[in-house]
Design an enzyme around this catalytic site. Sequence first.
Site, PDB file in Angstrom:
ATOM      1  N   CYS A 142       0.820  -1.221   0.000  1.00  4.38           N
ATOM      2  CA  CYS A 142       0.000   0.000   0.000  1.00  4.38           C
ATOM      3  C   CYS A 142       0.848   1.263   0.000  1.00  4.38           C
ATOM      4  O   CYS A 142       0.362   2.333  -0.366  1.00  4.38           O
ATOM      5  CB  CYS A 142      -0.923   0.009   1.216  1.00  4.38           C
ATOM      6  SG  CYS A 142      -2.016  -1.404   1.215  1.00  4.38           S
ATOM      7  N   HIS A 154      -3.927   6.935   2.217  1.00  2.05           N
ATOM      8  CA  HIS A 154      -4.175   5.622   1.622  1.00  2.05           C
ATOM      9  C   HIS A 154      -5.615   5.206   1.912  1.00  2.05           C
ATOM     10  O   HIS A 154      -6.162   5.506   2.975  1.00  2.05           O
ATOM     11  CB  HIS A 154      -3.186   4.609   2.191  1.00  2.05           C
ATOM     12  CG  HIS A 154      -3.487   3.211   1.753  1.00  2.05           C
ATOM     13  ND1 HIS A 154      -3.626   2.876   0.426  1.00  2.05           N
ATOM     14  CD2 HIS A 154      -3.703   2.076   2.465  1.00  2.05           C
ATOM     15  CE1 HIS A 154      -3.911   1.587   0.338  1.00  2.05           C
ATOM     16  NE2 HIS A 154      -3.966   1.086   1.554  1.00  2.05           N
ATOM     17  N   ASN A 214     -10.053  -0.546  -1.884  1.00  2.00           N
ATOM     18  CA  ASN A 214      -8.611  -0.394  -1.660  1.00  2.00           C
ATOM     19  C   ASN A 214      -7.854  -0.911  -2.883  1.00  2.00           C
ATOM     20  O   ASN A 214      -7.839  -2.114  -3.140  1.00  2.00           O
ATOM     21  CB  ASN A 214      -8.227  -1.181  -0.398  1.00  2.00           C
ATOM     22  CG  ASN A 214      -6.740  -1.096  -0.078  1.00  2.00           C
ATOM     23  OD1 ASN A 214      -5.966  -0.512  -0.852  1.00  2.00           O
ATOM     24  ND2 ASN A 214      -6.355  -1.681   1.036  1.00  2.00           N
TER      25      ASN A 214
HETATM   26  O1  UT7 Z   1      -4.351  -1.711   2.733  1.00  2.00           O
HETATM   27  C1  UT7 Z   1      -4.084  -2.881   3.394  1.00  2.00           C
HETATM   28  C2  UT7 Z   1      -4.133  -2.729   4.827  1.00  2.00           C
HETATM   29  N1  UT7 Z   1      -5.366  -3.262   5.357  1.00  2.00           N
HETATM   30  C3  UT7 Z   1      -6.068  -2.576   6.184  1.00  2.00           C
HETATM   31  O2  UT7 Z   1      -5.735  -1.451   6.501  1.00  2.00           O
HETATM   32  C4  UT7 Z   1      -7.275  -3.240   6.799  1.00  2.00           C
HETATM   33  C5  UT7 Z   1      -7.428  -2.792   8.221  1.00  2.00           C
HETATM   34  N2  UT7 Z   1      -8.513  -3.524   8.920  1.00  2.00           N
HETATM   35  C6  UT7 Z   1      -9.804  -3.385   8.608  1.00  2.00           C
HETATM   36  O3  UT7 Z   1     -10.167  -2.666   7.700  1.00  2.00           O
HETATM   37  C7  UT7 Z   1     -10.812  -4.116   9.463  1.00  2.00           C
HETATM   38  O4  UT7 Z   1     -10.112  -4.805  10.481  1.00  2.00           O
HETATM   39  C8  UT7 Z   1     -11.731  -5.097   8.697  1.00  2.00           C
HETATM   40  C9  UT7 Z   1     -12.723  -4.327   7.838  1.00  2.00           C
HETATM   41  C10 UT7 Z   1     -10.905  -6.022   7.836  1.00  2.00           C
HETATM   42  C11 UT7 Z   1     -12.517  -5.940   9.684  1.00  2.00           C
HETATM   43  O5  UT7 Z   1     -13.291  -5.105  10.543  1.00  2.00           O
HETATM   44  P1  UT7 Z   1     -13.254  -5.301  12.118  1.00  2.00           P
HETATM   45  O6  UT7 Z   1     -14.237  -4.369  12.652  1.00  2.00           O
HETATM   46  O7  UT7 Z   1     -11.823  -5.128  12.581  1.00  2.00           O
HETATM   47  O8  UT7 Z   1     -13.739  -6.779  12.310  1.00  2.00           O
HETATM   48  P2  UT7 Z   1     -12.969  -8.011  13.001  1.00  2.00           P
HETATM   49  O9  UT7 Z   1     -11.852  -8.486  12.134  1.00  2.00           O
HETATM   50  O10 UT7 Z   1     -12.623  -7.673  14.409  1.00  2.00           O
HETATM   51  O11 UT7 Z   1     -14.101  -9.108  12.998  1.00  2.00           O
HETATM   52  C12 UT7 Z   1     -15.310  -8.890  13.724  1.00  2.00           C
HETATM   53  C13 UT7 Z   1     -16.292  -9.958  13.316  1.00  2.00           C
HETATM   54  C14 UT7 Z   1     -15.716 -11.360  13.337  1.00  2.00           C
HETATM   55  O12 UT7 Z   1     -16.724 -12.240  13.815  1.00  2.00           O
HETATM   56  P3  UT7 Z   1     -16.717 -12.738  15.355  1.00  2.00           P
HETATM   57  O13 UT7 Z   1     -15.390 -13.431  15.533  1.00  2.00           O
HETATM   58  O14 UT7 Z   1     -16.846 -11.500  16.167  1.00  2.00           O
HETATM   59  O15 UT7 Z   1     -17.893 -13.635  15.413  1.00  2.00           O
HETATM   60  C15 UT7 Z   1     -15.460 -11.656  11.875  1.00  2.00           C
HETATM   61  O16 UT7 Z   1     -15.547 -13.033  11.585  1.00  2.00           O
HETATM   62  O17 UT7 Z   1     -16.716  -9.719  11.969  1.00  2.00           O
HETATM   63  C16 UT7 Z   1     -16.580 -10.916  11.218  1.00  2.00           C
HETATM   64  N3  UT7 Z   1     -16.307 -10.561   9.836  1.00  2.00           N
HETATM   65  C17 UT7 Z   1     -17.283 -10.370   8.940  1.00  2.00           C
HETATM   66  N4  UT7 Z   1     -18.611 -10.466   9.048  1.00  2.00           N
HETATM   67  C18 UT7 Z   1     -19.344 -10.198   7.937  1.00  2.00           C
HETATM   68  C19 UT7 Z   1     -15.119 -10.339   9.229  1.00  2.00           C
HETATM   69  N5  UT7 Z   1     -15.300 -10.018   7.943  1.00  2.00           N
HETATM   70  C20 UT7 Z   1     -16.634 -10.023   7.733  1.00  2.00           C
HETATM   71  C21 UT7 Z   1     -17.461  -9.773   6.621  1.00  2.00           C
HETATM   72  N6  UT7 Z   1     -18.796  -9.865   6.774  1.00  2.00           N
HETATM   73  N7  UT7 Z   1     -16.951  -9.434   5.413  1.00  2.00           N
END
Ligand code: UT7
Length: 334
Positions: free
Chosen positions: A112, A261, A291
């Site tokens: 990125c 970014h 992204n």
């Molecule tokens: O440019 C590259 C660099 N990347 C980034 O900067 C990404 C940075 N991170 C993020 O954008 C976020 O962490 C995400 C959007 C990827 C995820 O959001 P979050 O609020 O941090 O969610 P999480 O990973 O803590 O997951 C929360 C819950 C989990 O379920 P449980 O374990 O609480 O039951 C995940 O399994 O959300 C679930 N989950 C989803 N649910 C529905 C993860 N992805 C999804 C999804 N749809 N697409």
Amino acid sequence: MRSRIAGTGSFTPERVVSNDDLAVLLDTTADWIENRSGISERRWVTGRTTTSDLAYEAAVRAMSDAAATAGDLDMILLATISPDHDFPGTACFLQDKLGAPGIPAIDVRQQCSGFMYALSMADLYIRTGQAATVLVVGAEIHSKGLDISPTGRDISILFGDGAGAFVLRAVDDPSDADSQIYSTHIHSDGSGAKALWAEAPGQARPGHRITVDDIEAGRHFPVMDGRRIFMNAVKRMPESIHEALDANGAKLDEVDWFFFHQANLRINEAVARRLDIDGSRVFNTIQRFGNTTAATIPLGIDTAVRENQLVRGQLVALSTFGAGYTWGSSLIRF
Ligand code: UT7
């Protein structure tokens, strides 16, 4: 000697993929994607389109904007983590499409932050008098490399395809220039290398660089510790903006536009809060393009130019954070 952005260009594929389209494939919902990432839609390529094809389209637009021909270029820098082939570098394929033989064509692989690294290199080649006109491109096709199944839903909702490009030109007398790159700042911290990575193919794999077992286990897909990346981005991006301002004796309120970014709209909102700046000064494109990794910064800047938001003479601060970890910033008089 300094450099300036003489022209910008960008290109995104025609095919629009909405959150509803992904909800059918990924065990997610359109609302979840929108609420957690700010993304409404992204562009994905069709058929045999390659990363160098997207790079070419962005490059010719930037060259036309700068009134530069292929013969004017002294160097091509192409930032991408989604190369046409493992080797040679995608910059060579772009160079051939542009018809600019003989000049150096270099791939930059810093995820990125790839465009920020390429911009820094181009600026320094120009400052040292080694080049006068440099094409800098960020281009990605992620859609062919994602795990489009519920297992990959945390990552696959985020990424889009696209490209953006700058033509940089030398400025002989910076004291007299109302357009110039003041400084660039780049950083890495390899302790975060596995927070967002694709394990295979790679020579670090035992035996062959990729096996049927790797593919069956999905080791060729990117995996991410989203929370960890999020927290580091929110720390490093404001830090890097302050670094760029301090290096030039500039203040936050002098900046007309911030281009961050585009990984997650929530990251950029948190960065704006930490900097205590109004969110309306941050130009975001993630809502429509997702992204696009190395392409987000030039794609955002070119979009702002085409929409008459960013105009000549304005002060612009850039900041990126991504896999590696890598991050960086720049202060530019556009
Ligand atoms: O440019 C590259 C660099 N990347 C980034 O900067 C990404 C940075 N991170 C993020 O954008 C976020 O962490 C995400 C959007 C990827 C995820 O959001 P979050 O609020 O941090 O969610 P999480 O990973 O803590 O997951 C929360 C819950 C989990 O379920 P449980 O374990 O609480 O039951 C995940 O399994 O959300 C679930 N989950 C989803 N649910 C529905 C993860 N992805 C999804 C999804 N749809 N697409």
